[in-house]
Structure formats: C-alpha cells, structure tokens
Design an enzyme around this catalytic site. Structure first.
Site, PDB file in Angstrom:
ATOM      1  N   HIS A 189      -5.218 -16.330  20.785  1.00  0.00           N
ATOM      2  CA  HIS A 189      -3.678 -17.034  20.733  1.00  0.00           C
ATOM      3  C   HIS A 189      -3.049 -16.607  22.116  1.00  0.00           C
ATOM      4  O   HIS A 189      -2.452 -17.638  22.629  1.00  0.00           O
ATOM      5  CB  HIS A 189      -2.908 -16.686  19.759  1.00  0.00           C
TER       6      HIS A 189
ATOM      7  N   HIS B  60      -8.849 -13.064  16.660  1.00  0.00           N
ATOM      8  CA  HIS B  60      -8.186 -14.400  16.776  1.00  0.00           C
ATOM      9  C   HIS B  60      -6.791 -14.422  17.259  1.00  0.00           C
ATOM     10  O   HIS B  60      -6.467 -15.261  17.919  1.00  0.00           O
ATOM     11  CB  HIS B  60      -8.164 -14.565  15.247  1.00  0.00           C
ATOM     12  N   GLU B  61      -6.061 -13.271  17.023  1.00  0.00           N
ATOM     13  CA  GLU B  61      -4.844 -13.218  17.762  1.00  0.00           C
ATOM     14  C   GLU B  61      -4.826 -13.112  19.173  1.00  0.00           C
ATOM     15  O   GLU B  61      -3.946 -13.863  20.022  1.00  0.00           O
ATOM     16  CB  GLU B  61      -4.189 -12.115  17.211  1.00  0.00           C
TER      17      GLU B  61
ATOM     18  N   CYS C 269      -5.481 -20.349  10.031  1.00  0.00           N
ATOM     19  CA  CYS C 269      -4.414 -20.057  11.172  1.00  0.00           C
ATOM     20  C   CYS C 269      -2.816 -20.477  10.527  1.00  0.00           C
ATOM     21  O   CYS C 269      -3.322 -21.514  10.140  1.00  0.00           O
ATOM     22  CB  CYS C 269      -4.733 -20.452  12.659  1.00  0.00           C
ATOM     23  N   LEU C 270      -2.105 -19.665  10.692  1.00  0.00           N
ATOM     24  CA  LEU C 270      -0.703 -19.997  10.114  1.00  0.00           C
ATOM     25  C   LEU C 270      -0.204 -21.273  11.158  1.00  0.00           C
ATOM     26  O   LEU C 270       0.490 -21.929  10.370  1.00  0.00           O
ATOM     27  CB  LEU C 270       0.225 -19.081  10.311  1.00  0.00           C
TER      28      LEU C 270
ATOM     29  N   GLY D 280      -2.110 -12.012  10.423  1.00  0.00           N
ATOM     30  CA  GLY D 280      -2.039 -11.555  11.968  1.00  0.00           C
ATOM     31  C   GLY D 280      -1.028 -12.659  12.448  1.00  0.00           C
ATOM     32  O   GLY D 280      -1.115 -13.860  11.892  1.00  0.00           O
TER      33      GLY D 280
HETATM   34 CO    CO Z   1      -3.778 -17.995  14.163  1.00  0.00          CO
END
Ligand code: CO
Length: 151
Positions: free
Chosen positions: A134, A130-131, A88-89, A46
């Site tokens: 953000h 999660h997204e 998370c990226l 994501g």
């Molecule tokens: Co993330």
C-alpha cells in the site's frame, strides 16, 4: 482516539508512493493510535496510512497476537513462497489468491521512534507484505489471481 474513514480503491491516494516519516513525533503516534482503532473497528488485520487518505509510510498490523505500529517499514530479507487468500478494507467485497514470501525480515521504527527488526512468517508475513505494498501504491488486486466478489 478517532475513527478514520477508509478510502476505497478508486481513490488516487492509494496509487501514490507514500512519503517517509522524518521523525516519530506526537502527530505520528496519534496517527498510529487512530489507525489501530480504525483497523479494530473495521475488523481488519492491517491498515496502511494511505487507506485513511494520509500518504505517509505508516502501517498497523494485528493478526490476533499483538499490535504492530511501524513507521518506514522495509523488507530487508525474504525467503520461501506462500499462496493464499487476501482481501483489503479498501476493496470491499473482493478476495483473491496472492503469492507472497513465506518469511520476511522487516525493519522500521516503532511507536517510540526506536529502530526495530521483526522476523515474521506465514500469515503475519503476508499481512506485512500487503500493507507495505500500500505504501508503494500497490493493491492486492494488482497481484491476485482468481479475484472474486463475495458480495
Ligand atoms: Co489492503
């Protein structure tokens, strides 16, 4: 297509509330396509637009079955509880346990600008939550227990 640079957790854009998309036009479609490309290259499941420095309410998610690109996603119903690991990226090397709803109904607009409603559960529901966090300036490390560095 283009690959974006993914910003990391110190970047203030990740703490801003992202702006709603007024219309899914060519620019937003291009953003979605480039976000999908960036996510795939980073081997993520994501990505939210603030993670590439763009404070707009756009996410892409692909947990392996299909690609979702959604503007103005909103959780309109949720039920149940799941606890599980997340990373998370934008938080490289970090992982933690996060409690999420087990099932959600999400509404928003797809790449064609059509209104959509998606029922998701389990890992897919987790990825959407999660997204969407953000877009509200929330990172998983704000909610996680047992945050650890795996690097
Ligand atoms: Co993330």
């Amino acid at each position: 297509m283009a690959i974006f640079k993914i910003v990391t957790k110190e970047d203030p854009v990740l703490r801003r509330k992202a702006k709603a998309v007024a219309k899914v036009d060519e620019r937003i479609q291009k953003l979605m396509d480039n976000m999908a490309e960036t996510m795939a290259q980073a081997k993520g499941v994501g990505l939210a637009a603030p993670q590439v420095g763009i404070s707009k309410r756009v996410i892409v998610v692909n947990v392996g079955d299909q690609l979702y690109a959604i503007a103005n996603p909103e959780i309109v119903e949720h039920s149940g509880i799941q606890d599980g690991p997340e990373g998370c990226l934008s938080c490289p090397g970090m992982a933690g346990q996060v409690r999420r709803a087990q099932r959600i109904r999400l509404e928003g607009f797809d790449r064609n600008g059509d209104r959509i409603s998606i029922d998701a559960e389990g890992y897919l529901a987790r990825a959407f939550q999660h997204e969407i966090d953000h877009l509200n300036g929330v990172l998983f490390i704000d909610k996680a227990t047992e945050v650890a560095y795996d690097a």
